[in-house]
Design a protein around this motif. Structure first.
Motif, PDB file in Angstrom:
ATOM      1  N   UNK A 133       0.705  -1.314  -0.045  1.00 52.46           N
ATOM      2  CA  UNK A 133       0.022   0.124  -0.056  1.00 52.46           C
ATOM      3  C   UNK A 133       0.742   1.068   0.209  1.00 52.46           C
ATOM      4  N   UNK A 134       2.013   1.118   0.983  1.00 55.66           N
ATOM      5  CA  UNK A 134       2.645   2.515   0.756  1.00 55.66           C
ATOM      6  C   UNK A 134       3.306   2.944  -0.335  1.00 55.66           C
ATOM      7  N   UNK A 135       4.101   1.549  -0.996  1.00 54.73           N
ATOM      8  CA  UNK A 135       4.801   1.544  -2.187  1.00 54.73           C
ATOM      9  C   UNK A 135       3.980   2.212  -3.318  1.00 54.73           C
ATOM     10  N   UNK A 136       2.698   1.548  -3.372  1.00 55.88           N
ATOM     11  CA  UNK A 136       1.560   2.042  -4.389  1.00 55.88           C
ATOM     12  C   UNK A 136       1.238   3.352  -4.250  1.00 55.88           C
ATOM     13  N   UNK A 137       1.155   3.960  -3.079  1.00 52.86           N
ATOM     14  CA  UNK A 137       0.961   5.452  -2.699  1.00 52.86           C
ATOM     15  C   UNK A 137       2.176   6.336  -3.411  1.00 52.86           C
ATOM     16  N   UNK A 138       3.395   5.799  -2.991  1.00 49.11           N
ATOM     17  CA  UNK A 138       4.637   6.618  -3.425  1.00 49.11           C
ATOM     18  C   UNK A 138       4.532   6.604  -5.004  1.00 49.11           C
ATOM     19  N   UNK A 139       4.390   5.546  -5.428  1.00 44.44           N
ATOM     20  CA  UNK A 139       4.388   5.471  -7.285  1.00 44.44           C
ATOM     21  C   UNK A 139       3.480   6.163  -7.772  1.00 44.44           C
ATOM     22  N   UNK A 140       2.026   6.555  -7.316  1.00 46.97           N
ATOM     23  CA  UNK A 140       1.021   7.005  -7.931  1.00 46.97           C
ATOM     24  C   UNK A 140       1.042   8.537  -7.274  1.00 46.97           C
ATOM     25  N   UNK A 141       1.663   8.746  -6.212  1.00 49.89           N
ATOM     26  CA  UNK A 141       1.778  10.181  -5.783  1.00 49.89           C
ATOM     27  C   UNK A 141       0.567  10.578  -5.148  1.00 49.89           C
ATOM     28  N   UNK A 142      -0.137   9.523  -4.264  1.00 46.86           N
ATOM     29  CA  UNK A 142      -1.524   9.804  -3.780  1.00 46.86           C
ATOM     30  C   UNK A 142      -1.311   9.761  -2.198  1.00 46.86           C
ATOM     31  N   UNK A 143      -2.124  10.512  -1.576  1.00 49.46           N
ATOM     32  CA  UNK A 143      -2.248  10.402   0.040  1.00 49.46           C
ATOM     33  C   UNK A 143      -2.678   8.959   0.371  1.00 49.46           C
ATOM     34  N   UNK A 144      -2.023   8.545   1.463  1.00 45.83           N
ATOM     35  CA  UNK A 144      -2.531   7.204   1.964  1.00 45.83           C
ATOM     36  C   UNK A 144      -2.884   7.341   3.593  1.00 45.83           C
ATOM     37  N   UNK A 145      -3.814   6.292   3.912  1.00 48.21           N
ATOM     38  CA  UNK A 145      -4.094   6.185   5.308  1.00 48.21           C
ATOM     39  C   UNK A 145      -4.067   4.907   5.603  1.00 48.21           C
ATOM     40  N   UNK A 146      -3.118   4.555   6.563  1.00 51.09           N
ATOM     41  CA  UNK A 146      -2.584   2.802   6.771  1.00 51.09           C
ATOM     42  C   UNK A 146      -3.444   2.721   7.843  1.00 51.09           C
ATOM     43  N   UNK A 147      -3.242   1.216   8.060  1.00 54.94           N
ATOM     44  CA  UNK A 147      -4.067   0.528   9.261  1.00 54.94           C
ATOM     45  C   UNK A 147      -5.528   1.193   9.951  1.00 54.94           C
ATOM     46  N   UNK A 148      -6.335   1.226   9.083  1.00 54.83           N
ATOM     47  CA  UNK A 148      -7.766   2.074   9.062  1.00 54.83           C
ATOM     48  C   UNK A 148      -8.344   1.051  10.012  1.00 54.83           C
ATOM     49  N   UNK A 149      -8.979   1.565  11.153  1.00 50.76           N
ATOM     50  CA  UNK A 149      -9.936   0.769  11.955  1.00 50.76           C
ATOM     51  C   UNK A 149     -11.360   1.552  11.957  1.00 50.76           C
ATOM     52  N   UNK A 150     -11.399   2.736  10.922  1.00 47.87           N
ATOM     53  CA  UNK A 150     -12.708   3.276  10.767  1.00 47.87           C
ATOM     54  C   UNK A 150     -12.885   4.201   9.475  1.00 47.87           C
ATOM     55  N   UNK A 151     -13.529   4.094   8.835  1.00 47.66           N
ATOM     56  CA  UNK A 151     -13.536   4.761   7.412  1.00 47.66           C
ATOM     57  C   UNK A 151     -14.977   5.593   7.440  1.00 47.66           C
ATOM     58  N   UNK A 152     -14.859   6.605   6.879  1.00 51.96           N
ATOM     59  CA  UNK A 152     -15.962   7.706   6.961  1.00 51.96           C
ATOM     60  C   UNK A 152     -15.833   8.623   5.521  1.00 51.96           C
ATOM     61  N   UNK A 153     -16.878   8.664   4.868  1.00 52.85           N
ATOM     62  CA  UNK A 153     -17.042   9.540   3.580  1.00 52.85           C
ATOM     63  C   UNK A 153     -17.911  10.925   4.049  1.00 52.85           C
ATOM     64  N   UNK A 154     -17.078  12.061   3.822  1.00 52.51           N
ATOM     65  CA  UNK A 154     -17.912  13.443   4.062  1.00 52.51           C
ATOM     66  C   UNK A 154     -17.557  14.097   2.975  1.00 52.51           C
TER      67      UNK A 154
END
Length: 253
Positions: A133-154
């Motif tokens: 996940x971290x390597x893919x974020x680096x290759x794409x230049x996207x923000x990353x949030x690791x080890x998620x225990x809760x995800x909310x769409x706002x």
């Protein structure tokens, strides 16, 4: 805003199987062993399905992708049966693919599918690398949030809570982004038989690394794999005084 979610899933030795070292000591024995979807990948898939169910009309597509042998089709069929819309198998045969090569392949799939949200397990239970996940974020230049225990769409912002020592940490980012999932994020659903039958009709594309112009040669070499030494059996004591005496005997105090 609409979401096109990509969910990588990996075929691994089932979590309930106790792995043993093969006779050549080059790795874990895989013959005659049950395989299933990596538990963290299952959690990632479940979260993508929950996002679609709780945000009607927000998710355009959930695409599952697996990088592995031909038999990994079974894992993709499971993902399709659970609710993924389409899937891709990148067939690498019996080759073990390192995290960097996996990330490079996934980058090509992201571009092909025009995905804007990637949800994947934080690690696979076979190599425990916790790097893709971290390597893919680096290759794409996207923000990353690791080890998620809760995800909310706002709105156009995604909030991710993760457990840290002594509490929790919340990260917020706008699309496109990458989320890696932890164990307590959700509890994956079971596959119903009618859905298994329907999954056979859903699209499953087959590609090779060459189709994506990716080289998967290894950068690391495994010299030898050994099981940890057996620990001696423990001793039960009847009192604190006996415990102290035992510790003195082994010169622990």
């Amino acid at each position: 805003m609409s979401l096109k979610i990509l969910v990588p899933v990996k075929r691994v030795i089932d979590f309930a199987v106790k792995p043993i070292i093969n006779k050549a000591q080059t790795g874990v024995e895989t013959k005659g062993v049950k395989f299933s979807m990596n538990p963290f990948c299952d959690i990632a898939l479940e979260e993508s399905l929950k996002i679609r169910e709780s945000n009607k009309g927000l998710v355009d597509e959930i695409h599952a992708v697996s990088i592995g042998p031909t038999k990994a089709q079974d894992i993709l069929r499971t993902a399709l049966a659970k609710g993924a819309d389409t899937s891709t198998l990148v067939d690498v045969g019996d080759e073990e693919v390192e995290p960097l090569a996996v990330a490079k392949i996934l980058k090509k799939i992201v571009e092909k599918q025009q995905s804007n949200l990637i949800i994947l397990g934080k690690q696979a239970i076979d190599d425990d690398s916790n790097q893709t996940g971290q390597m893919l974020a680096g290759l794409l230049g996207w923000p990353q949030a690791t080890n998620a225990s809760k995800v909310e769409i706002n709105g156009d912002e995604i909030s991710v809570t993760r457990e840290i020592d002594g509490g929790s940490d919340t990260l917020k980012a706008k699309l496109p982004m990458i989320i890696t999932t932890d164990l307590r994020l959700n509890e994956p659903r079971y596959v119903k038989l009618p859905n298994i039958m329907k999954a056979k009709k859903k699209p499953l594309e087959k590609l090779s690394p060459k189709d994506l112009d990716i080289e998967i040669s290894k950068r690391l070499q495994t010299l030898k794999v050994q099981a940890p030494p057996e620990r001696p059996a423990g001793v039960k004591v009847e009192s604190v005084d006996e415990l102290i005496e035992k510790l003195k005997q082994v010169k622990a105090i």
